[in-house]
Design a protein around this motif. Structure first.
Motif, mmCIF file in Angstrom:
data_model
loop_
_atom_site.group_PDB
_atom_site.id
_atom_site.type_symbol
_atom_site.label_atom_id
_atom_site.label_comp_id
_atom_site.label_asym_id
_atom_site.label_seq_id
_atom_site.Cartn_x
_atom_site.Cartn_y
_atom_site.Cartn_z
ATOM 1 N N LEU A 161 0.738 -1.226 0.035
ATOM 2 C CA LEU A 161 0.049 0.112 -0.147
ATOM 3 C C LEU A 161 0.880 1.215 0.060
ATOM 4 O O LEU A 161 0.475 2.390 -0.670
ATOM 5 C CB LEU A 161 -0.984 -0.007 1.219
ATOM 6 C CG LEU A 161 -2.011 -0.970 1.277
ATOM 7 C CD1 LEU A 161 -2.622 -1.166 2.589
ATOM 8 C CD2 LEU A 161 -2.984 -0.890 0.435
ATOM 9 N N ALA A 162 1.952 1.260 0.757
ATOM 10 C CA ALA A 162 2.771 2.462 0.884
ATOM 11 C C ALA A 162 3.499 2.568 -0.525
ATOM 12 O O ALA A 162 3.674 3.701 -1.021
ATOM 13 C CB ALA A 162 4.006 2.108 1.752
ATOM 14 N N ALA A 163 3.967 1.442 -1.186
ATOM 15 C CA ALA A 163 4.654 1.572 -2.602
ATOM 16 C C ALA A 163 3.368 2.235 -3.456
ATOM 17 O O ALA A 163 3.716 3.192 -4.261
ATOM 18 C CB ALA A 163 5.117 0.106 -3.126
ATOM 19 N N ALA A 164 2.070 1.709 -3.431
ATOM 20 C CA ALA A 164 1.126 2.283 -4.071
ATOM 21 C C ALA A 164 0.956 3.712 -3.962
ATOM 22 O O ALA A 164 0.758 4.685 -4.962
ATOM 23 C CB ALA A 164 -0.007 1.465 -4.059
ATOM 24 N N ALA A 165 0.816 4.130 -2.654
ATOM 25 C CA ALA A 165 0.802 5.678 -2.437
ATOM 26 C C ALA A 165 1.769 6.352 -2.949
ATOM 27 O O ALA A 165 1.831 7.677 -3.203
ATOM 28 C CB ALA A 165 0.399 5.605 -0.900
ATOM 29 N N LEU A 166 3.114 6.032 -2.983
ATOM 30 C CA LEU A 166 4.273 6.909 -3.466
ATOM 31 C C LEU A 166 4.239 6.859 -4.988
ATOM 32 O O LEU A 166 4.690 7.823 -5.425
ATOM 33 C CB LEU A 166 5.516 6.203 -2.785
ATOM 34 C CG LEU A 166 5.732 6.422 -1.445
ATOM 35 C CD1 LEU A 166 6.837 5.458 -1.038
ATOM 36 C CD2 LEU A 166 5.974 7.780 -1.027
ATOM 37 N N GLY A 167 3.845 5.754 -5.506
ATOM 38 C CA GLY A 167 3.896 5.758 -7.130
ATOM 39 C C GLY A 167 5.146 6.117 -7.609
ATOM 40 O O GLY A 167 6.341 5.808 -7.253
ATOM 41 N N ASP A 168 5.209 6.891 -8.703
ATOM 42 C CA ASP A 168 6.494 7.227 -9.286
ATOM 43 C C ASP A 168 7.240 8.214 -8.638
ATOM 44 O O ASP A 168 8.397 8.772 -9.066
ATOM 45 C CB ASP A 168 6.167 7.549 -10.944
ATOM 46 C CG ASP A 168 5.045 9.000 -10.685
ATOM 47 O OD1 ASP A 168 4.979 9.521 -9.684
ATOM 48 O OD2 ASP A 168 4.800 9.309 -12.039
ATOM 49 N N ARG A 169 6.669 8.774 -7.337
ATOM 50 C CA ARG A 169 7.643 9.380 -6.495
ATOM 51 C C ARG A 169 8.764 8.598 -5.878
ATOM 52 O O ARG A 169 9.683 9.179 -5.390
ATOM 53 C CB ARG A 169 6.772 10.349 -5.566
ATOM 54 C CG ARG A 169 6.032 11.112 -5.982
ATOM 55 C CD ARG A 169 5.102 11.695 -5.274
ATOM 56 N NE ARG A 169 4.151 10.659 -4.256
ATOM 57 C CZ ARG A 169 3.397 10.986 -3.515
ATOM 58 N NH1 ARG A 169 3.502 12.195 -2.865
ATOM 59 N NH2 ARG A 169 2.507 10.119 -2.864
ATOM 60 N N ALA A 170 8.762 7.255 -5.993
ATOM 61 C CA ALA A 170 9.715 6.441 -5.235
ATOM 62 C C ALA A 170 10.923 6.745 -6.234
ATOM 63 O O ALA A 170 10.771 6.645 -7.560
ATOM 64 C CB ALA A 170 9.280 5.015 -5.153
ATOM 65 N N THR A 171 11.952 6.811 -5.899
ATOM 66 C CA THR A 171 13.165 6.964 -6.612
ATOM 67 C C THR A 171 14.187 5.883 -6.378
ATOM 68 O O THR A 171 15.267 5.775 -7.104
ATOM 69 C CB THR A 171 14.282 8.007 -6.217
ATOM 70 O OG1 THR A 171 14.207 7.914 -4.723
ATOM 71 C CG2 THR A 171 13.348 9.380 -6.469
ATOM 72 N N ARG A 172 14.056 4.616 -5.658
ATOM 73 C CA ARG A 172 14.565 3.416 -5.419
ATOM 74 C C ARG A 172 13.587 2.543 -5.440
ATOM 75 O O ARG A 172 12.234 2.730 -4.751
ATOM 76 C CB ARG A 172 15.704 3.379 -4.258
ATOM 77 C CG ARG A 172 16.813 4.431 -4.720
ATOM 78 C CD ARG A 172 17.511 4.749 -3.411
ATOM 79 N NE ARG A 172 18.702 5.705 -3.659
ATOM 80 C CZ ARG A 172 19.489 6.002 -2.655
ATOM 81 N NH1 ARG A 172 19.156 5.920 -1.440
ATOM 82 N NH2 ARG A 172 20.486 6.869 -3.013
ATOM 83 N N PRO A 173 13.956 1.077 -5.690
ATOM 84 C CA PRO A 173 12.955 0.020 -5.274
ATOM 85 C C PRO A 173 12.268 -0.160 -3.973
ATOM 86 O O PRO A 173 13.227 0.171 -2.966
ATOM 87 C CB PRO A 173 13.634 -1.226 -5.829
ATOM 88 C CG PRO A 173 14.912 -0.802 -6.254
ATOM 89 C CD PRO A 173 15.279 0.561 -6.086
ATOM 90 N N ILE A 174 10.912 -0.241 -3.903
ATOM 91 C CA ILE A 174 10.345 -0.670 -2.662
ATOM 92 C C ILE A 174 9.581 -1.855 -2.923
ATOM 93 O O ILE A 174 8.457 -1.825 -3.578
ATOM 94 C CB ILE A 174 9.428 0.617 -2.130
ATOM 95 C CG1 ILE A 174 10.367 1.880 -1.855
ATOM 96 C CG2 ILE A 174 8.715 0.281 -0.568
ATOM 97 C CD1 ILE A 174 9.240 3.060 -1.719
ATOM 98 N N THR A 175 10.104 -2.961 -2.481
ATOM 99 C CA THR A 175 9.582 -4.252 -2.648
ATOM 100 C C THR A 175 8.961 -4.771 -1.331
ATOM 101 O O THR A 175 9.536 -4.595 -0.245
ATOM 102 C CB THR A 175 10.410 -5.171 -3.520
ATOM 103 O OG1 THR A 175 11.638 -5.373 -2.484
ATOM 104 C CG2 THR A 175 10.829 -4.550 -4.565
#
Ligand code: F6R
Length: 338
Positions: free
Chosen positions: A54-68
């Motif tokens: 859910l956190a990865a979904a909420a960040l979307g393309d604002r993530a700059t490194r992998p969140i798995t």
């Protein structure tokens, strides 16, 4: 709710307030700022794992490194000191998550624990690993807000994503409004109650796409655990390449239904696919229900659908006279394993 001695519905309705508490707890854990080019790996199972998705979904393309998210006993073989590993276990005693905690230590990765206590807290304290404390006395799946915020903070601390404190504040305000619109005091035709009635007695397949895929998984597991009912989840566009072939004969075999979780900002081709996939479902004679995320920010939209699904699952339990709190089958299964 006629049958809810443990107050699971109350925990769902408290989500707006839990957001601020969760942020405070994550900030108080003393997690050092660190540069981890390998990104963030969230290890957990069930209600403790979903926070990663859910956190990865909420960040979307604002993530700059992998969140798995890792659900299991082992980390990927290439995990090393360039990653931060967040081990999330509400009880602190889940064997898969404990195995990953040990594996992360052996791999030299950075580590954080997210838990109420248990063996995970003990091992973390012994190794000097920061612990984000989660309040005890809930069902693990009811602590979803604590899990999501813990992941968001770790992502910010290891350089995988920007901090989203302002979004957490606005999400708390929106969820407060939605508790009024969808909660037990709302009208009988309010969204969550109407969805629960429409799904009652059916085998739901919850569809998501992009940011709503993780939420579809959450709906499915909440129906499983709160309403003690079978449910499935699926993701577009993939479902359009296989699953649609099975609806006609699947509907003939059982009372299938579907829910499509929509994001107002979704890709126009996803919008088109939802229309066409819903038509396939309806041609098979099954209901195709819709639910649209609310809010301006991605975090608001993801959390609004989480709240809606949690309420739908609790109302479904009520319609069947099921107590949404205990998960006797899970407890029996874990006992059999030990
Ligand atoms: C129970 C629940 C489960 C647990 C899972 C892992 O409410 O949601 O899915 O989350 O069995 O246990 P914990 O969270 O204690 O690591």
């Amino acid at each position: 709710m006629s049958l809810d001695p443990a107050g699971l519905l109350g925990d769902v309705l408290a989500q707006p307030h839990q957001l601020g508490d969760a942020l405070w707890r994550a900030q108080s854990a003393g997690i050092p700022k660190q540069d981890r080019p390998g990104g963030l790996i969230v290890c957990g199972m069930g209600g403790s794992a979903i926070g990663g998705d859910l956190a990865a979904a909420a960040l979307g393309d604002r993530a700059t490194r992998p969140i798995t998210t890792v659900r299991g006993y082992a980390l990927e073989s290439w995990t090393g000191p360039d990653s931060l590993v967040l081990c999330a276990s509400y009880s602190g005693n889940t064997e898969e998550t404990l195995a990953c905690f040990e594996a992360a230590g052996a791999a030299g990765a950075g580590r954080v624990a997210l838990t109420t206590g248990g063996q995970l807290a003990e091992l973390a304290r012994a190794d000097g690993v920061p612990v984000i404390g989660v309040p005890a006395g809930m069902q693990p799946r009811a602590a979803v807000v604590y899990m999501v915020v813990g992941v968001l903070e770790c992502a910010a601390h290891c350089g995988a994503a920007p901090g989203v404190h302002a979004e957490i504040d606005t999400a708390a305000a929106l969820l407060g409004t939605l508790v009024g619109e969808w909660g037990p005091e709302a009208a009988d035709d309010s969204t969550a109650k109407a969805l629960a009635r429409a799904l009652h007695g059916t085998l739901p397949v919850i569809h998501g796409a992009g940011p709503t895929a993780a939420v579809a998984r959450r709906w499915k597991t909440q129906v499983n655990e709160n309403a003690e009912a079978a449910a499935f989840w699926s993701e577009l566009p993939e479902a359009d390449h296989n699953e649609i072939c099975g609806w006609a004969r699947g509907r003939a075999a059982g009372p299938l239904s579907s829910v499509f979780l929509e994001d107002p900002d979704q890709h126009p081709r996803i919008q088109r696919r939802i229309e066409l996939t819903a038509a396939v479902v309806e041609r098979a004679g099954a209901p195709a229900l819709r639910a649209t995320a609310r809010g301006e920010t991605r975090l608001e939209r993801v959390l609004s659908l989480v709240l809606l699904g949690d309420l739908v699952s609790v109302y479904l339990a009520d319609l069947d006279g099921v107590d949404p709190g205990p998960v006797e089958e899970l407890v029996r299964f874990k006992n059999e394993l030990t």
